[in-house]
Structure formats: C-alpha cells, structure tokens
Scaffold this motif. Structure first.
Motif, short mmCIF file in Angstrom:
data_model
loop_
_atom_site.label_atom_id
_atom_site.label_comp_id
_atom_site.label_asym_id
_atom_site.label_seq_id
_atom_site.Cartn_x
_atom_site.Cartn_y
_atom_site.Cartn_z
N UNK A 49 -20.04 9.68 7.42
CA UNK A 49 -18.89 9.85 6.19
C UNK A 49 -17.85 10.48 6.92
N UNK A 50 -18.21 11.92 7.35
CA UNK A 50 -17.05 12.75 8.00
C UNK A 50 -16.47 11.86 9.31
N UNK A 51 -17.13 11.38 9.97
CA UNK A 51 -16.33 10.65 11.09
C UNK A 51 -15.50 9.58 10.55
N UNK A 52 -15.93 8.74 9.57
CA UNK A 52 -15.03 7.74 9.20
C UNK A 52 -13.86 8.30 8.37
N UNK A 53 -14.03 9.43 7.65
CA UNK A 53 -12.93 9.98 7.02
C UNK A 53 -11.90 10.70 7.80
N UNK A 54 -12.39 10.96 9.00
CA UNK A 54 -11.40 11.55 10.09
C UNK A 54 -10.82 10.33 10.79
N UNK A 55 -11.37 9.42 11.01
CA UNK A 55 -10.67 8.26 11.28
C UNK A 55 -9.67 7.55 10.47
N UNK A 56 -9.93 7.72 9.25
CA UNK A 56 -8.74 7.22 8.14
C UNK A 56 -7.55 8.08 8.31
N UNK A 57 -7.82 9.35 8.77
CA UNK A 57 -6.87 10.25 8.87
C UNK A 57 -6.20 10.34 10.01
N UNK A 58 -6.81 9.92 11.18
CA UNK A 58 -6.17 10.00 12.49
C UNK A 58 -5.78 8.79 13.28
N UNK A 59 -6.52 7.60 13.04
CA UNK A 59 -6.34 6.38 13.30
C UNK A 59 -6.61 6.24 15.03
N UNK A 60 -7.93 6.81 15.42
CA UNK A 60 -8.16 6.86 16.66
C UNK A 60 -8.99 5.77 17.33
N UNK A 61 -9.67 5.04 16.59
CA UNK A 61 -10.38 3.92 17.14
C UNK A 61 -9.92 2.69 17.32
N UNK A 62 -10.22 1.76 18.07
CA UNK A 62 -9.82 0.41 18.35
C UNK A 62 -9.83 -0.27 16.86
N UNK A 63 -9.15 -1.52 16.67
CA UNK A 63 -9.44 -2.32 15.45
C UNK A 63 -10.76 -2.68 15.35
N UNK A 64 -11.45 -3.05 16.43
CA UNK A 64 -12.74 -3.65 16.45
C UNK A 64 -13.65 -2.63 16.17
#
Length: 243
Positions: A49-64
């Motif tokens: 959950x922390x990783x996903x919340x951080x991704x929503x903040x930083x947008x570091x992953x690919x779309x896939x």
C-alpha cells in the motif's frame, strides 16, 4: 531498506491490536498451500500500500506497471477484507501507508523508484499466495476496468432518473463516465468494444422513477466515488471552473 524497516515496525504495532494468530482461509487457494501468519500478511500489505501511494505521488512506473499494481491492490483488498471482516486493520494500514508515502525521505528519485518496484513485486507474490492469480497485460486489467466502468455507467444512468447527487457531483459522475469510456478505447489495443458498458447506462436510465430509494442512492454514491478514483488512476482530470 530503512524505509521498509520503519513501515514494518508501525504495522506490527497495528496488527498486534487487531490480527489473529494465524489466517485460516477456508475454501481458498492460500489454505491449500499453507496457513499464513497474519502479522506477516499485514506487514507485506502495508509495504504494498505504501508503494502504491508513493507511485501515485511520484508517477515513476510505466503505464503497464501502474495498471498491474492497481489490479494487484484491488484483488488483495478484496481478499483481505473478507479475512479481516469487521476489523479496522486494513483501513488503518492504508492510512499509515498514505502518511509514510509523504515522508520527506522519499524524494521521487531512484531510491523511491526502487522502493516502488520492490513493493510491486511483493504485491505479485502476496496476490499469488492468496489467490493463485497472476497478471496478464491488456487482459486482466481490461476486464478489471470494464467491470468498474459498468458500475459507473449504471450509477450515471440511475442518477439521471433519481437525481440523488448534488449538481456538482452529478456533473462529475456524468462527465467522468464519458471521459473514462472514451479513454478505454485509447487505453487498450484494437479499439475495444464498449457497447456493453453503454448498455449498462441505458438499462439504468430506463428504470422507473418508483425504483429510486436508499438502494439506488447508495449505488449512485458508490459510482461517483469510483469515478473520482478511476479519473485519478487513468490520469485524467476534471476541468477547473473559474470562480
């Protein structure tokens, strides 16, 4: 690694108050394999959950990767909500994850990217352990999105009859449904057919006004909330109105 250590300490304290000694998942994939320790499951879920919340903040992953992460999170939420039914532990863990993701030690840099990738891998592993399911790009996520869009379509159609929402929220539901439905055709290869989603709207919009009540009100509210969530996940935004 320090980030994971801090998260683990916090989650163990939460789980000590609410978790049972072990998870007995009746008639589930996990039970066929082994019994899972609840402290371990909640700790792993918190990192995910922390990783996903951080991704929503930083947008570091690919779309896939982002599509895959949301899919895993949904299945984990669904599975664990049945296991911890009646307990606030999952809500508490998600709240802790949101707070942790905003910590200043996360700079949206390579370290943050590595943290998110490790968390995504944990999501894959835990989901496989709990459900036996794996992600297939443009298949798993498409079915997931279509299912959620059908819920939104039904809510929008129902609200057109029952008018449960205030005008501002009605507009968000209506405009959001149209935007998300259009985005589906660009989100997946082959220009996917969304006529069945439109049919959900039409069927709901043709219901009698006498059907409006508490149940339809709840249905519309859930659809509106889901619309706002999907707009964020699809990386779309509502137009800003001038004051």
């Amino acid at each position: 690694m320090e980030s994971f250590s801090v998260i683990k300490k916090t989650l163990v304290l939460i789980c000590a108050s609410f978790c049972v000694t072990a998870l007995s998942l009746s008639a589930s994939y996990a039970e066929q394999k082994k019994k899972l320790d609840s402290n371990e499951v909640i700790t792993e879920y918190g990192k995910i959950a922390t990783g996903l919340a951080l991704e929503e903040r930083c947008l570091l992953l690919s779309p896939a990767e982002t599509k895959e992460y949301y899919w895993h999170q949904y299945l984990l939420d669904f599975s664990l909500s049945k296991i911890f039914s009646g307990s606030p532990v999952l809500t508490m863990v998600r709240g802790t994850a949101q707070q942790t993701s905003r910590n200043e030690r996360f700079k949206c840099d390579q370290e943050s990217r590595d943290f998110i990738h490790r968390s995504l891998q944990k999501a894959r592993d835990l989901n496989l352990e709990l459900t036996g399911k794996t992600f297939e790009l443009n298949v798993s996520d498409r079915a997931f999105d279509e299912q959620r869009l059908a819920i939104i379509a039904t809510a929008a159609g129902t609200n057109s009859v029952c008018a449960h929402l205030l005008p501002e929220y009605e507009e968000q539901l209506r405009v959001g449904y149209e935007a998300l439905n259009g985005a589906m055709k660009m989100r997946y290869p082959g220009n996917p057919d969304t006529s069945h989603i439109d049919a959900s709207y039409t069927e709901a919009a043709n219901q009698e006004k006498t059907s409006c009540g508490k149940q339809t009100n709840q249905q519309v509210l859930q659809g509106w909330q889901l619309t706002r969530l999907l707009m964020q996940q699809f990386r779309l935004a509502f137009a800003t109105k001038n004051p």
